[in-house]
Motif scaffolding. Structure first.
Motif, short mmCIF file in Angstrom:
data_model
loop_
_atom_site.label_atom_id
_atom_site.label_comp_id
_atom_site.label_asym_id
_atom_site.label_seq_id
_atom_site.Cartn_x
_atom_site.Cartn_y
_atom_site.Cartn_z
N ARG A 1 1.20 4.01 -3.08
CA ARG A 1 0.86 5.42 -2.88
C ARG A 1 2.02 6.32 -3.31
NH1 ARG A 1 -3.91 6.40 -1.07
NH2 ARG A 1 -5.09 4.77 0.00
N HIS B 1 -8.35 2.81 -4.97
CA HIS B 1 -7.59 3.20 -3.79
C HIS B 1 -7.44 4.70 -3.57
CE1 HIS B 1 -6.26 -0.92 -4.81
NE2 HIS B 1 -6.08 -1.07 -3.52
N GLU C 1 0.83 -1.21 0.00
CA GLU C 1 0.00 0.00 0.00
C GLU C 1 0.86 1.26 0.00
OE1 GLU C 1 -3.69 2.21 0.24
OE2 GLU C 1 -3.28 0.09 -0.20
#
Length: 874
Positions: free
Chosen positions: A456, A502, A452
């Motif tokens: 990002r 996301h 994650e």
């Protein structure tokens, strides 16, 4: 003995077209699109109810694969001036198309950085198979690491000279979703969808004239997209496809070529050194080992060790290359010990064994030998879908607790054959992971718990790139930035797909900031799909209202460029309300600009002027030079369509000055085009030629197909008026081809109307066919002004034989012009006046007035219906 079912005097041109079309597996719709005519026109030709114009006949015989030397005879046949040529070769399924035009793009294959070893037999078999008549799709099937990509390139390299447009490699390993495969193919072939309703339809249109060998590499992870290969082959009769996959595509007509691991040497006993050197697996190992150790050679002392390493690795080329790379640091004996310990097989075998399992273990072995920093870096860069730079890698590895510099780690991973290294045309070093290693890296990234965070950083990096690129896309360095974004397109696609689930805010911001790139490069349908997904995913509260409104405006921009006016209006109207509530004046200007263009395209000039004037006022207040220049051009087009030429010229000249000030080459080309159009409608044809030639030259330099097509239309019309009809027609035919390839119906209607006006002076039947096509296209897209042009042209072609109907069409056209406040240009009024004089002489003053007034009551649809009941033959 002549087969009268195929050739001979008894065959009409319509029958010939129908039989030839079926021989090429083309539907009537497909042939109509490829020949730039309407479906109804083609049906009439096939039924014998219509003799095609010379121009349409030329397009038909070219599309249907008639070789260049025989086209003149077939055009004469189409026009009823000679019987069907006796050429039975045209009934074969495949035929030889004309060579590409001088400005056509010829594709080339990438040049491998290393030599091809041990695949001579497979290369010969592949070339022979693909050279056979009737074989149009071949899939190379083999396990991961077997070298399918290199083999496919080698086979294609042996065949590409037989294809007028060359061979093109499409690397599907960079595509994460099956739905993105058509876009990747379109990008590789340089096809831009523009007004096409979908990317698949853009491909259908764009490939029909391609004489190309297409290599679709790494299809196994996007197999649901396999039908696109069938679509391409049906649309392009002169295309063949080589695909690579771990399993067949399971399509009709597919031929399979199995790619086994490399042959291994026998062990009982091991052959002499001189014979062993020619074994494919051994030769590959030695060649790759020399990349790190130039002095390395096969000797009696190390031969058995090397043969054993290759046997442990089942002869898989990728695994052998990874093992050979370790010889830069270790001896063959140490490498063998590491491999045998890690793979833990019971005994090496001289035959291929576990295949994929062996490769997986070989990658595992290579990974365990990496340092902790190298492992983190490999896992982090696995998020990239395609080539990436050291700078991009540093961004995703920023918080990975690395003790070494990112570039040092990348170079080390490259030395160990875990990364591929190359240089772009500017000399910048770029890196890339092979598909199997990328998948492995993503597994390790997921196991690390840092996926994650890495993703990002990855998304944030591309948002930074988009922000940096945005102002340059309309400035002096635009070409370099367009090229840079082209290189990153696969990565951008992957990032935006991730953002849908996301990080909607980042995804929307990337698409909005890259709007101009996506438009110029023709990714309109794809961009609309992204924005639709980003706006619909999750709750609206997750995205700021002004950002959501910016996304609606971007989607509206793409929609009106494709002719989807209702959607464009709705999205921009909603966005305008959001911007007004937020007091965002820049956003309000953007929404008004879109709404003005939608109104302009629908010939609602009062609304267009109102919206565009409001947009311009807001932009002048903000000092936004880039957007002001675009709005000024739109205002100029509005004034031109209303016959206010001096005002139009003033708008376009101010737009040109602004574009020149900021160095926007595409904007300058657009302003030159618009000024050329104004000069044309003011009958200053020499100036129209000069200005449109400026636009043609600059658009060719920029590779802007849409801008080039519009400039060529104006140039062709102006050259005709200057007495250079042959040169003018050549420009118009090229323009029509470009518009047809782009799927731009607005442009197609424009060129057909222009060709119709030219043919009024020499061939009313040809003019009638062009005006009929222009009418159908214009009514379909809601272009009222072009509809009026087409009705007037058709009226002139009918004036001699059907004076009443002709007069009514003139009345319908006049009523339409009055409703949109767009008078007939002075340059075309001479032809109208001649027709009116002839009609008045035939019908009498009172009769003409009565029929004209009756026609004024007709809608365009009623006028078209009336023509359908009669005949369009003059």
């Amino acid at each position: 003995m002549t087969d009268k079912g195929n050739t001979g005097d008894s065959l009409s041109f319509g029958q010939w077209v129908k039989r030839r079309r079926k021989a090429l597996d083309l539907t009537q719709q497909a042939l109509a699109q490829q020949s730039a005519c309407s479906l109804s026109t083609l049906k009439k030709i096939e039924s014998g109810a219509l003799i095609p114009s010379r121009q349409l006949a030329e397009l038909l015989v070219k599309t249907l694969g008639v070789p260049e030397p025989g086209r003149v005879d077939f055009v004469l046949f189409a026009r009823g001036l000679r019987p069907c040529p006796d050429d039975t070769s045209l009934w074969q399924r495949e035929s030889t198309p004309a060579a590409p035009s001088a400005d056509a793009r010829r594709f080339t294959l990438p040049t491998p950085l290393t030599s091809m070893i041990g695949r001579e037999q497979e290369i010969a078999a592949g070339i022979a198979r693909m050279s056979a008549t009737g074989v149009r799709l071949m899939t190379l099937i083999g396990p991961p690491g077997a070298g399918k990509t290199r083999l496919a390139i080698a086979i294609a390299a042996g065949l590409e000279q037989a294809y007028a447009d060359g061979a093109c490699l499409i690397a599907l390993e960079t595509v994460d979703e099956a739905t993105h495969v058509p876009a990747a193919i379109a990008q590789g072939l340089g096809i831009r969808d523009h007004s096409a309703p979908s990317i698949t339809e853009a491909l259908r249109r764009g490939v029909r004239d391609k004489h190309v060998l297409l290599v679709l590499d790494n299809f196994e992870h996007v197999l649901p997209a396999a039908p696109i290969a069938q679509i391409l082959l049906e649309a392009a009769p002169h295309m063949k496809i080589i695909s690579t996959s771990r399993e067949p595509l399971r399509l009709y007509g597919e031929h399979e070529l199995v790619v086994p691991p490399l042959d291994l040497p026998p062990f009982n006993p091991l052959p002499p050194i001189e014979i062993l050197r020619h074994n494919p697996a051994i030769a590959l190992f030695v060649d790759r080992a020399r990349a790190g150790r130039p002095d390395f050679d096969l000797t009696a002392d190390n031969a058995h060790t090397i043969a054993t390493i290759c046997a442990w690795l089942d002869g898989l080329p990728l695994a052998i290359e990874m093992a050979a790379a370790r010889l830069k640091w270790h001896s063959p004996e140490i490498v063998l010990a590491q491999i045998s310990q890690h793979l833990a097989l019971s005994a090496p075998s001289p035959r291929p064994g576990a295949g994929p399992r062996t490769l997986r273990r070989a990658i595992d072995w290579s990974y365990t030998l990496l340092t902790a920093d190298e492992q983190r870096a490999l896992a982090s860069v696995s998020v990239f879908a395609d080539h990436f730079t050291a700078e991009s890698a540093a961004a995703v590895c920023a918080d990975a607790r690395l003790d070494c510099s990112t570039i040092d780690l990348l170079m080390t991973l490259s030395d160990k054959s875990l990364l591929q290294r190359s240089a772009n045309p500017d000399g910048q070093i770029r890196f890339k992971l092979l598909t199997v290693i990328r998948s492995y890296g993503r597994e390790k990234l997921a196991e690390s718990g840092e996926a994650e965070a890495v993703c990002r950083r990855w998304a944030a990096h591309y948002l930074t790139l988009a922000r940096e690129a945005q102002p340059h896309l309309l400035g002096p360095g635009q070409q370099q930035w367009f090229n840079r974004l082209d290189e990153e397109l696969s990565n951008l696609r992957a990032v935006i797909d991730w953002c849908v689930g996301h990080d909607r805010t980042t995804g929307i911001a990337i698409v909005v900031k890259l709007q101009w790139h996506l438009y110029v490069r023709g990714h309109l349908s794809e961009a609309r799909t992204w924005l639709g997904a980003l706006l619909q995913a999750g709750s609206e509260s997750a995205v700021a209202s002004t950002l959501a409104a910016s996304a609606q405006c971007a989607a509206s921009f793409f929609a009106w460029q494709q002719g989807d006016h209702p959607t464009a209006f709705s999205l921009s109207f909603q966005a305008l309300q959001s911007f007004e509530r937020a007091g965002d004046r820049a956003g309000m200007a953007y929404a008004h600009y879109n709404l003005g263009n939608v109104a302009l395209l629908q010939s609602d000039y009062a609304q267009a002027e109102a919206h565009l004037t409001e947009s311009l006022a807001l932009l002048r207040e903000a000092g936004d030079t880039h957007q002001m220049a675009l709005v000024l051009n739109a205002l100029g087009l509005t004034a031109k369509d209303r016959g206010r030429f001096e005002r139009a010229r003033a708008y376009h000249e101010e737009s040109l000055r602004l574009h020149q000030r900021i160095g926007n080459l595409r904007g300058m080309a657009q302003s030159w085009l618009c000024l050329g159009i104004v000069a044309y409608w003011q009958a200053d044809f020499a100036e129209a030629v000069r200005l449109s030639q400026e636009g043609v030259a600059l658009n060719r330099h920029l590779g802007n197909s849409s801008g080039l097509a519009y400039c060529l239309d104006t140039l062709g019309a102006a050259l005709h008026k200057e007495g250079q009809t042959t040169q003018g027609r050549s420009c118009l035919i090229e323009s029509l081809h470009l518009f047809t390839t782009l799927g731009d119906q607005v442009g197609q209607a424009l060129v057909h109307a222009t060709l119709g006006m030219i043919d009024l002076e020499r061939d009313w039947q040809a003019a009638s066919a062009h005006f009929q096509t222009a009418l159908e296209l214009s009514m379909e897209i809601g272009d009222k002004r072009r509809t009026a042009f087409a009705l007037e042209g058709l009226a002139i072609t009918l004036s001699a034989n059907q004076p009443a109907l002709s007069t009514r069409l003139l009345g319908a056209a006049q009523a339409l012009r009055e409703s949109i406040h767009s008078p007939a240009p002075v340059t075309e009024q001479a032809a109208h006046q001649r027709a009116i004089a002839a009609l008045t002489a035939t019908l009498g003053q009172a009769g003409y007035a009565a029929e004209f007034e009756q026609g004024r009551q007709w809608s365009p649809a009623q006028a078209r219906a009336a023509m359908a009941l009669g005949t369009l033959k003059p």
